[in-house]
Motif scaffolding. Structure first.
Motif, PDB file in Angstrom:
ATOM      1  N   ILE A  12       0.822  -0.984   0.041  1.00 39.89           N
ATOM      2  CA  ILE A  12      -0.043   0.187   0.019  1.00 39.89           C
ATOM      3  C   ILE A  12       0.937   1.259   0.021  1.00 39.89           C
ATOM      4  O   ILE A  12       0.413   2.544   0.314  1.00 39.89           O
ATOM      5  CB  ILE A  12      -0.913  -0.108   1.104  1.00 39.89           C
ATOM      6  CG1 ILE A  12      -0.163  -0.145   2.409  1.00 39.89           C
ATOM      7  CG2 ILE A  12      -1.986  -0.954   1.095  1.00 39.89           C
ATOM      8  CD1 ILE A  12      -1.261   0.178   3.549  1.00 39.89           C
ATOM      9  N   ASP A  92     -11.889  -2.342  -3.970  1.00 45.48           N
ATOM     10  CA  ASP A  92     -11.440  -2.453  -5.164  1.00 45.48           C
ATOM     11  C   ASP A  92     -12.036  -3.372  -6.118  1.00 45.48           C
ATOM     12  O   ASP A  92     -12.923  -4.211  -5.249  1.00 45.48           O
ATOM     13  CB  ASP A  92     -10.029  -2.854  -5.248  1.00 45.48           C
ATOM     14  CG  ASP A  92      -8.936  -1.826  -5.064  1.00 45.48           C
ATOM     15  OD1 ASP A  92      -9.394  -0.667  -5.614  1.00 45.48           O
ATOM     16  OD2 ASP A  92      -7.779  -1.606  -4.497  1.00 45.48           O
ATOM     17  N   THR A 115      -3.411  -4.539   3.714  1.00 39.13           N
ATOM     18  CA  THR A 115      -4.709  -3.684   3.449  1.00 39.13           C
ATOM     19  C   THR A 115      -4.857  -2.429   4.231  1.00 39.13           C
ATOM     20  O   THR A 115      -4.466  -2.535   5.587  1.00 39.13           O
ATOM     21  CB  THR A 115      -5.923  -4.630   3.658  1.00 39.13           C
ATOM     22  OG1 THR A 115      -7.144  -3.784   3.099  1.00 39.13           O
ATOM     23  CG2 THR A 115      -5.999  -5.017   5.012  1.00 39.13           C
ATOM     24  N   ALA A 116      -5.190  -1.381   3.748  1.00 43.88           N
ATOM     25  CA  ALA A 116      -4.801  -0.036   4.339  1.00 43.88           C
ATOM     26  C   ALA A 116      -5.889   0.016   5.724  1.00 43.88           C
ATOM     27  O   ALA A 116      -5.125   0.529   6.890  1.00 43.88           O
ATOM     28  CB  ALA A 116      -5.186   1.086   3.705  1.00 43.88           C
ATOM     29  N   TYR A 161     -12.417   4.831   4.580  1.00 41.15           N
ATOM     30  CA  TYR A 161     -11.343   5.252   3.528  1.00 41.15           C
ATOM     31  C   TYR A 161     -11.865   6.593   3.134  1.00 41.15           C
ATOM     32  O   TYR A 161     -13.234   7.011   3.025  1.00 41.15           O
ATOM     33  CB  TYR A 161     -11.197   4.603   2.308  1.00 41.15           C
ATOM     34  CG  TYR A 161     -10.475   3.129   2.636  1.00 41.15           C
ATOM     35  CD1 TYR A 161      -9.727   3.084   3.520  1.00 41.15           C
ATOM     36  CD2 TYR A 161     -10.406   2.157   1.564  1.00 41.15           C
ATOM     37  CE1 TYR A 161      -9.034   2.004   4.026  1.00 41.15           C
ATOM     38  CE2 TYR A 161     -10.107   1.096   1.894  1.00 41.15           C
ATOM     39  CZ  TYR A 161      -9.016   0.822   2.970  1.00 41.15           C
ATOM     40  OH  TYR A 161      -8.218  -0.148   3.130  1.00 41.15           O
ATOM     41  N   LEU A 189       0.270   5.732   5.193  1.00 34.05           N
ATOM     42  CA  LEU A 189       0.547   4.418   5.600  1.00 34.05           C
ATOM     43  C   LEU A 189       1.769   3.821   4.979  1.00 34.05           C
ATOM     44  O   LEU A 189       1.583   3.465   3.988  1.00 34.05           O
ATOM     45  CB  LEU A 189      -0.719   3.336   6.115  1.00 34.05           C
ATOM     46  CG  LEU A 189      -1.604   3.786   6.894  1.00 34.05           C
ATOM     47  CD1 LEU A 189      -2.944   3.108   6.811  1.00 34.05           C
ATOM     48  CD2 LEU A 189      -0.966   3.920   8.140  1.00 34.05           C
ATOM     49  N   PHE A 218      -5.819   8.592   3.105  1.00 35.30           N
ATOM     50  CA  PHE A 218      -6.144   8.819   4.651  1.00 35.30           C
ATOM     51  C   PHE A 218      -7.051   7.490   4.761  1.00 35.30           C
ATOM     52  O   PHE A 218      -7.919   7.049   4.141  1.00 35.30           O
ATOM     53  CB  PHE A 218      -7.152   9.828   4.774  1.00 35.30           C
ATOM     54  CG  PHE A 218      -6.278  11.139   4.761  1.00 35.30           C
ATOM     55  CD1 PHE A 218      -5.783  11.813   5.968  1.00 35.30           C
ATOM     56  CD2 PHE A 218      -6.041  11.987   3.709  1.00 35.30           C
ATOM     57  CE1 PHE A 218      -4.953  12.999   5.952  1.00 35.30           C
ATOM     58  CE2 PHE A 218      -5.327  12.938   3.344  1.00 35.30           C
ATOM     59  CZ  PHE A 218      -4.742  13.515   4.788  1.00 35.30           C
TER      60      PHE A 218
HETATM   61  N1  SAM Z   1      -7.347  -2.184  -1.854  1.00 30.66           N
HETATM   62  C1  SAM Z   1      -7.096  -1.055  -0.907  1.00 30.66           C
HETATM   63  C2  SAM Z   1      -6.690  -1.702   0.489  1.00 30.66           C
HETATM   64  O1  SAM Z   1      -6.473  -2.997   0.537  1.00 30.66           O
HETATM   65  O2  SAM Z   1      -6.412  -0.977   1.424  1.00 30.66           O
HETATM   66  C3  SAM Z   1      -7.888   0.075  -0.781  1.00 30.66           C
HETATM   67  C4  SAM Z   1      -7.970   0.771  -2.236  1.00 30.66           C
HETATM   68  S1  SAM Z   1      -8.871   2.138  -2.384  1.00 30.66           S
HETATM   69  C5  SAM Z   1      -9.392   2.511  -3.797  1.00 30.66           C
HETATM   70  C6  SAM Z   1      -7.957   3.492  -1.910  1.00 30.66           C
HETATM   71  C7  SAM Z   1      -8.105   4.232  -0.418  1.00 30.66           C
HETATM   72  O3  SAM Z   1      -7.436   3.174   0.373  1.00 30.66           O
HETATM   73  C8  SAM Z   1      -7.422   5.537  -0.383  1.00 30.66           C
HETATM   74  O4  SAM Z   1      -8.308   6.454  -0.792  1.00 30.66           O
HETATM   75  C9  SAM Z   1      -7.080   5.456   1.075  1.00 30.66           C
HETATM   76  O5  SAM Z   1      -8.350   5.977   1.709  1.00 30.66           O
HETATM   77  C10 SAM Z   1      -6.890   4.116   1.438  1.00 30.66           C
HETATM   78  N2  SAM Z   1      -5.406   3.881   1.365  1.00 30.66           N
HETATM   79  C11 SAM Z   1      -4.741   3.000   0.478  1.00 30.66           C
HETATM   80  N3  SAM Z   1      -3.317   3.305   0.680  1.00 30.66           N
HETATM   81  C12 SAM Z   1      -3.263   3.872   2.037  1.00 30.66           C
HETATM   82  C13 SAM Z   1      -2.050   4.385   2.516  1.00 30.66           C
HETATM   83  N4  SAM Z   1      -0.785   4.035   2.132  1.00 30.66           N
HETATM   84  N5  SAM Z   1      -2.313   5.155   3.634  1.00 30.66           N
HETATM   85  C14 SAM Z   1      -3.411   5.489   3.985  1.00 30.66           C
HETATM   86  N6  SAM Z   1      -4.605   5.190   3.191  1.00 30.66           N
HETATM   87  C15 SAM Z   1      -4.606   4.200   2.261  1.00 30.66           C
END
Ligand code: SAM
Length: 277
Positions: A12, A92, A115-116, A161, A189, A218
């Motif tokens: 992530i 996703d 996963t975030a 999210y 993160l 976030f």
């Molecule tokens: N499949 C991903 C997961 O397993 O977390 C989530 C994908 S979703 C389209 C994207 C959202 O996840 C972002 O807008 C944010 O809210 C969150 N996100 C993903 N990466 C992140 C990170 N490194 N730090 C904080 N939030 C994150």
């Protein structure tokens, strides 16, 4: 014999957050179905994974891509599904494909990883024994408000999210609807600028307003509520706390009165009486 469908989690942020099994699987499969092939290419190059891509599988086209991918699986191809970041299907694409694969008798194999939501939860300082992942905060004002109203009586830690563009609007709504709940904002993160902001909604809002720009990704976490069986509104609670203080009622007694008259959860009554805690 049909091939298997592997659901492979990717980093992530920090590119080193990939499991040995994920790398091995991505190398071994016949095809990779990626949300955006350009984004996934970076990680494949880094780990010298030479497997070919099938076409992109992003939200707008995912339903129409189910049948061709299912066809490839039926022909015996081993396929890995990945999204741009984290675990596929978690906010996703992938759900229609997994459903169709199960219905068609294809073996679905999860290859777990980051996963975030869970990454944020474990370091948030909020209870992690019971939680609910509520997806992305709705974009429409009415839906966002309805969700936050529902969370008032949620007895598990809530994980959401949120995008940087709508964060201030959501924070303002939180100040209005859940002013006494502890919240945590987990930003970027696993990346260089990883940050956790912890406090009451008004305190976090004040910090964000001081910044020139709100950048990054976030996760928003909201402390669980305590079920009291009664509904109460913040304005009445704040007024009652003021009156009790003016009358010189001790803090302990004031909390008891608020809990027993309005049915305010004890933790929230405590914060009304000790605003800086
Ligand atoms: N499949 C991903 C997961 O397993 O977390 C989530 C994908 S979703 C389209 C994207 C959202 O996840 C972002 O807008 C944010 O809210 C969150 N996100 C993903 N990466 C992140 C990170 N490194 N730090 C904080 N939030 C994150």
């Amino acid at each position: 014999m049909p091939g298997s469908l592997y659901l492979v989690a990717l980093p992530i942020g920090n590119m080193e957050d990939i499991t040995l099994r994920a790398i091995k699987t991505l190398r071994a499969v016949d095809l990779i179905v990626a949300e955006d092939t350009r984004n996934t290419r970076r990680i494949l190059d880094r780990y010298q994974i030479k497997t070919r891509f099938h076409r992109s599988y992003y939200q707008g086209v995912e339903k129409e891509r189910v049948v061709p991918v299912l066809g490839l699986l039926s022909d015996g191809n081993e396929i890995a599904l990945v999204s741009d970041a984290g675990t596929p299907l978690i906010n996703d694409p992938g759900y229609p494909l997994v459903r169709a694969a199960i219905a068609a008798g294809v073996t679905v194999v999860p290859i777990p990883g980051p996963t975030a939501a869970i990454t944020a939860l474990v370091a948030s300082g909020l209870p992690a024994d019971r939680f609910v992942f509520a997806g992305a905060v709705p974009r429409k004002d009415g839906e966002r408000r309805a969700l936050l109203e529902k969370i008032r009586t949620e007895e598990r830690t809530v994980i959401l999210y949120e995008s940087p563009h709508r964060l201030l609007v959501t924070m303002n709504t939180l100040v209005e609807i859940l002013p006494l709940r502890s919240i945590v904002l987990a930003r970027e993160l696993t990346k260089v600028h990883e940050e956790f902001l912890r406090g009451m909604p008004s305190e976090i809002l004040a910090i964000l307003k001081e910044r020139d720009r709100i950048k990054g990704e976030f996760v928003l976490l909201i402390e669980r509520g305590e079920e009291t069986g009664s509904s109460w509104d913040s304005a009445s609670a704040i007024k009652l706390a003021e009156l009790l203080k003016e009358e010189g009622v001790t803090n302990k007694a004031a909390i008891r009165i608020m809990v027993h008259t309005l049915g305010i959860p004890r933790n929230e009554a405590y914060r009304l009486i000790h605003p800086s805690s």
